[in-house]
Scaffold this motif. Structure first.
Motif, PDB file in Angstrom:
ATOM      1  N   TRP A 109     -47.653  32.642  59.275  1.00 34.56           N
ATOM      2  CA  TRP A 109     -47.289  31.921  58.052  1.00 34.56           C
ATOM      3  C   TRP A 109     -48.500  31.219  57.460  1.00 34.56           C
ATOM      4  CZ3 TRP A 109     -47.597  26.737  56.699  1.00 34.56           C
ATOM      5  CH2 TRP A 109     -46.967  26.377  55.503  1.00 34.56           C
ATOM      6  N   ALA A 112     -50.968  33.121  55.305  1.00 34.88           N
ATOM      7  CA  ALA A 112     -50.570  33.490  53.943  1.00 34.88           C
ATOM      8  C   ALA A 112     -50.194  32.284  53.090  1.00 34.88           C
ATOM      9  CB  ALA A 112     -49.391  34.460  54.003  1.00 34.88           C
ATOM     10  N   SER A 113     -50.281  31.093  53.666  1.00 35.87           N
ATOM     11  CA  SER A 113     -49.808  29.895  52.975  1.00 35.87           C
ATOM     12  C   SER A 113     -50.809  29.378  51.934  1.00 35.87           C
ATOM     13  CB  SER A 113     -49.513  28.785  53.992  1.00 35.87           C
ATOM     14  OG  SER A 113     -49.178  27.580  53.330  1.00 35.87           O
ATOM     15  N   HIS A 123     -54.364  28.995  54.083  1.00 39.73           N
ATOM     16  CA  HIS A 123     -54.778  30.364  54.426  1.00 39.73           C
ATOM     17  C   HIS A 123     -56.295  30.506  54.499  1.00 39.73           C
ATOM     18  CE1 HIS A 123     -56.212  31.811  50.465  1.00 39.73           C
ATOM     19  NE2 HIS A 123     -55.260  31.058  49.954  1.00 39.73           N
ATOM     20  N   SER A 127     -58.078  31.897  57.802  1.00 39.97           N
ATOM     21  CA  SER A 127     -58.846  33.142  57.714  1.00 39.97           C
ATOM     22  C   SER A 127     -60.227  33.029  58.347  1.00 39.97           C
ATOM     23  CB  SER A 127     -58.991  33.575  56.252  1.00 39.97           C
ATOM     24  OG  SER A 127     -59.802  32.647  55.530  1.00 39.97           O
ATOM     25  N   HIS A 137     -50.595  38.453  64.537  1.00 42.23           N
ATOM     26  CA  HIS A 137     -49.773  39.520  63.962  1.00 42.23           C
ATOM     27  C   HIS A 137     -49.249  40.449  65.054  1.00 42.23           C
ATOM     28  CE1 HIS A 137     -49.932  39.082  59.585  1.00 42.23           C
ATOM     29  NE2 HIS A 137     -51.162  38.624  59.727  1.00 42.23           N
TER      30      HIS A 137
END
Length: 239
Positions: A109, A112-113, A123, A127, A137
């Motif tokens: 989550w 992608a937040s 994110h 990253s 993942h």
């Protein structure tokens, strides 16, 4: 003529750089559908190398510890395969499995937040640790694969995201994240819950005395394709 057998020999013979070069030519879904222990052998090479690159242990994040997550991933790769294979004294789900799957949901989550923390989207902070996110993942995909829902599309996307491991295998070998151990774990899940189990009786000569011969090739039925499932699911089902 046996490509994956040749790949396994390449990995087995080494050195690890040659093994990585051989692996980089293949797609993860194809390897996952195979019974060749490709990822297990690569995991052994990664353990031998003992890489420390891209560990993220010195990478700050506003709401998670990469060091703690890496330890949970490592515990997951240690305890989940023997549990799936029935090699533990208890059938109870290992704490290492539950802890890793639980945290992976939050990391996926965060990857992608767009929520802002310390002046930047979450994110962006997340990253900064590529292999940590890849591991999240895969662990999340493994957890979904053991669920009861029809989650094959999600698992398919998980395998797609894991392609970076095979495509950049030599780089992956140098990291301290047990990425090949995670892929091996997913392979064990496939073996344990999907493959046909063969008993000693099945291999005895008398087991086949009443089995009629195969019909001519033109009379044989084509493999059934379940159109409600993804291509990856159907490939695995026929492997």
């Amino acid at each position: 003529e046996c490509e994956l057998g040749a790949l396994s020999m390449c990995i087995l013979e080494g050195p690890d750089t040659a093994a990585a070069s051989c692996l980089s030519k293949y797609k993860v879904p194809r390897l996952m559908a195979s019974r060749w222990p490709v990822f297990q052998m690569m995991h052994r090479w990664q353990e031998v190398r003992g890489g420390t690159e891209d560990s993220c242990l010195d990478v700050w994040h506003p709401s998670l510890s990469w060091a703690e997550w890496q330890q949970k991933v490592l515990n997951f790769t240690i305890w989940t395969p023997p549990w799936l294979e029935g090699k533990l004294e208890s059938d109870v789900v290992p704490d290492a499995y539950n802890e890793a799957v639980g945290e992976s949901q939050g990391i996926v989550w965060k990857a992608a937040s767009g929520a802002i923390s310390s002046g930047h989207p979450i994110h962006e902070w997340t990253s900064l640790c590529k292999w940590g996110v890849v591991c999240a993942h895969i662990v999340r995909g493994a957890g979904l694969a053991l669920g009861n829902g029809d989650v094959y599309r999600i698992v398919e996307r998980t395998l797609d995201s894991a392609q970076v491991i095979a495509s950049h295998a030599e780089v992956a070998l140098r990291t301290s994240w047990p990425v090949f151990g995670l892929l091996h774990t997913m392979s064990v899940m496939k073996f344990a819950f999907h493959d046909h189990r063969v008993t000693a009786h099945d291999l005895s000569p008398t087991a086949f005395t009443s089995v009629p011969p195969l019909p001519p090739a033109h009379q044989r039925e084509e493999p059934r394709i379940d159109k409600s499932r993804s291509l990856i699911w159907n490939q695995a089902a026929g492997a």
